[in-house]
Design a protein around this motif. Structure first.
Motif, PDB file in Angstrom:
ATOM      1  N   ASP A 144      -1.393   2.830   0.734  1.00 57.82           N
ATOM      2  CA  ASP A 144      -0.894   3.384   1.978  1.00 57.82           C
ATOM      3  C   ASP A 144      -1.685   2.816   3.161  1.00 57.82           C
ATOM      4  OD1 ASP A 144      -3.320   4.744   2.077  1.00 57.82           O
ATOM      5  OD2 ASP A 144      -2.473   6.612   1.322  1.00 57.82           O
ATOM      6  N   ARG A 145      -1.109   2.907   4.337  1.00 57.33           N
ATOM      7  CA  ARG A 145      -1.730   2.325   5.532  1.00 57.33           C
ATOM      8  C   ARG A 145      -3.022   3.036   5.912  1.00 57.33           C
ATOM      9  NH1 ARG A 145       1.780  -0.994   8.870  1.00 57.33           N
ATOM     10  NH2 ARG A 145       3.740  -1.209   7.792  1.00 57.33           N
ATOM     11  N   GLU A 146      -3.128   4.322   5.615  1.00 58.36           N
ATOM     12  CA  GLU A 146      -4.312   5.070   6.019  1.00 58.36           C
ATOM     13  C   GLU A 146      -5.570   4.635   5.285  1.00 58.36           C
ATOM     14  OE1 GLU A 146      -2.234   8.504   5.133  1.00 58.36           O
ATOM     15  OE2 GLU A 146      -0.978   7.992   6.842  1.00 58.36           O
ATOM     16  N   SER A 147      -5.441   4.099   4.083  1.00 54.87           N
ATOM     17  CA  SER A 147      -6.640   3.716   3.330  1.00 54.87           C
ATOM     18  C   SER A 147      -7.255   2.428   3.863  1.00 54.87           C
ATOM     19  CB  SER A 147      -6.320   3.579   1.836  1.00 54.87           C
ATOM     20  OG  SER A 147      -5.490   2.472   1.627  1.00 54.87           O
ATOM     21  N   GLY A 148      -6.509   1.681   4.660  1.00 56.13           N
ATOM     22  CA  GLY A 148      -7.046   0.454   5.254  1.00 56.13           C
ATOM     23  C   GLY A 148      -7.225  -0.637   4.220  1.00 56.13           C
ATOM     24  N   GLY A 149      -7.753  -1.768   4.672  1.00 52.25           N
ATOM     25  CA  GLY A 149      -8.019  -2.869   3.771  1.00 52.25           C
ATOM     26  C   GLY A 149      -6.838  -3.809   3.633  1.00 52.25           C
ATOM     27  N   THR A 150      -7.161  -5.017   3.211  1.00 53.68           N
ATOM     28  CA  THR A 150      -6.137  -6.045   3.060  1.00 53.68           C
ATOM     29  C   THR A 150      -6.010  -6.534   1.626  1.00 53.68           C
ATOM     30  OG1 THR A 150      -7.757  -7.771   3.523  1.00 53.68           O
ATOM     31  CG2 THR A 150      -6.496  -6.919   5.407  1.00 53.68           C
ATOM     32  N   GLY A 151      -6.927  -6.112   0.766  1.00 55.75           N
ATOM     33  CA  GLY A 151      -6.899  -6.606  -0.596  1.00 55.75           C
ATOM     34  C   GLY A 151      -7.643  -7.916  -0.757  1.00 55.75           C
ATOM     35  N   LEU A 152      -8.486  -8.271   0.219  1.00 54.02           N
ATOM     36  CA  LEU A 152      -9.257  -9.513   0.129  1.00 54.02           C
ATOM     37  C   LEU A 152     -10.704  -9.296  -0.284  1.00 54.02           C
ATOM     38  CD1 LEU A 152      -8.008 -11.453   3.260  1.00 54.02           C
ATOM     39  CD2 LEU A 152      -7.652 -12.045   0.874  1.00 54.02           C
ATOM     40  N   GLY A 153     -11.237  -8.114  -0.059  1.00 55.42           N
ATOM     41  CA  GLY A 153     -12.661  -7.863  -0.274  1.00 55.42           C
ATOM     42  C   GLY A 153     -13.171  -8.228  -1.653  1.00 55.42           C
ATOM     43  N   LEU A 154     -12.511  -7.745  -2.696  1.00 57.56           N
ATOM     44  CA  LEU A 154     -12.994  -8.027  -4.047  1.00 57.56           C
ATOM     45  C   LEU A 154     -12.708  -9.453  -4.484  1.00 57.56           C
ATOM     46  CD1 LEU A 154     -12.365  -4.654  -5.902  1.00 57.56           C
ATOM     47  CD2 LEU A 154     -14.555  -5.661  -5.208  1.00 57.56           C
ATOM     48  N   ALA A 155     -11.671 -10.066  -3.934  1.00 54.84           N
ATOM     49  CA  ALA A 155     -11.419 -11.485  -4.232  1.00 54.84           C
ATOM     50  C   ALA A 155     -12.549 -12.337  -3.657  1.00 54.84           C
ATOM     51  CB  ALA A 155     -10.076 -11.923  -3.656  1.00 54.84           C
ATOM     52  N   ILE A 156     -12.958 -12.034  -2.449  1.00 50.35           N
ATOM     53  CA  ILE A 156     -14.065 -12.750  -1.813  1.00 50.35           C
ATOM     54  C   ILE A 156     -15.370 -12.464  -2.550  1.00 50.35           C
ATOM     55  CG2 ILE A 156     -15.448 -12.898   0.294  1.00 50.35           C
ATOM     56  CD1 ILE A 156     -12.762 -12.334   1.816  1.00 50.35           C
TER      57      ILE A 156
END
Length: 165
Positions: free
Chosen positions: A120-132
């Motif tokens: 959901d939009r409220e949780s924020g994040g793009t899904g890149l953090g753990l990939a990086i």
């Protein structure tokens, strides 16, 4: 994204000897304060006095991302532990949050992937953090693993990095 991409491409050029304690201690103290503001108890062991060879920005960012995810998804408790064996520094970050479904544990390291319960939009994040984060750890000849085996009931992230003898 471009800055991180450049940092990863150039990471092998910017390697220095780093003391694990000075690399992560201030970040953990800041994270502990931040967690307290959300009524989350973040406990951590003292960081072993060992030397790593690597890119300071990448290793710092990778560790911080794991801890900040635990703060975001933890409910009341986070444990950070360090251990040494066979020229490896291993750290684990465990939380008491909802965890990640078993079938999604490997997928969380894919770029732009978000766990179904965090889309959901409220949780924020793009899904890149753990990939990086995974890329940074692998560039330093380390390993990273996510599992549901947390003693606190949530997610357990385990990272091992080679230390300098």
């Amino acid at each position: 994204l471009l800055g991180l991409s450049r940092m990863q491409i150039d990471s092998h050029h910017n390697r220095t000897q780093l003391q694990a304690q000075s690399l992560w201690e201030d970040m953990l103290l800041d994270a502990q304060f931040e967690a307290e503001q959300s009524q989350i108890n973040l406990n951590f062991q003292s960081i072993p006095e060992v030397t790593l060879v690597g890119n300071e920005k990448l290793l710092s960012s990778a560790f911080e991302n794991i801890v900040r995810n635990a703060i975001r998804y933890g409910q009341s408790k986070i444990e950070v532990q360090f251990s040494l064996s066979d020229h490896q520094l291993t750290f684990t970050v465990e939380d008491d949050g909802p965890g990640v479904p078993e079938e999604e544990l490997e997928s969380i390291f894919r770029p732009f992937y978000r766990v179904s319960t965090a889309r959901d939009r409220e949780s924020g994040g793009t899904g890149l953090g753990l990939a990086i984060t995974e890329s940074a750890i692998l560039q330093h000849n380390g390993t990273i693993k996510a599992e549901r085996g947390s003693s606190l009931g949530g997610l357990k992230m385990t990272v091992s990095l080679p230390i300098q003898a």
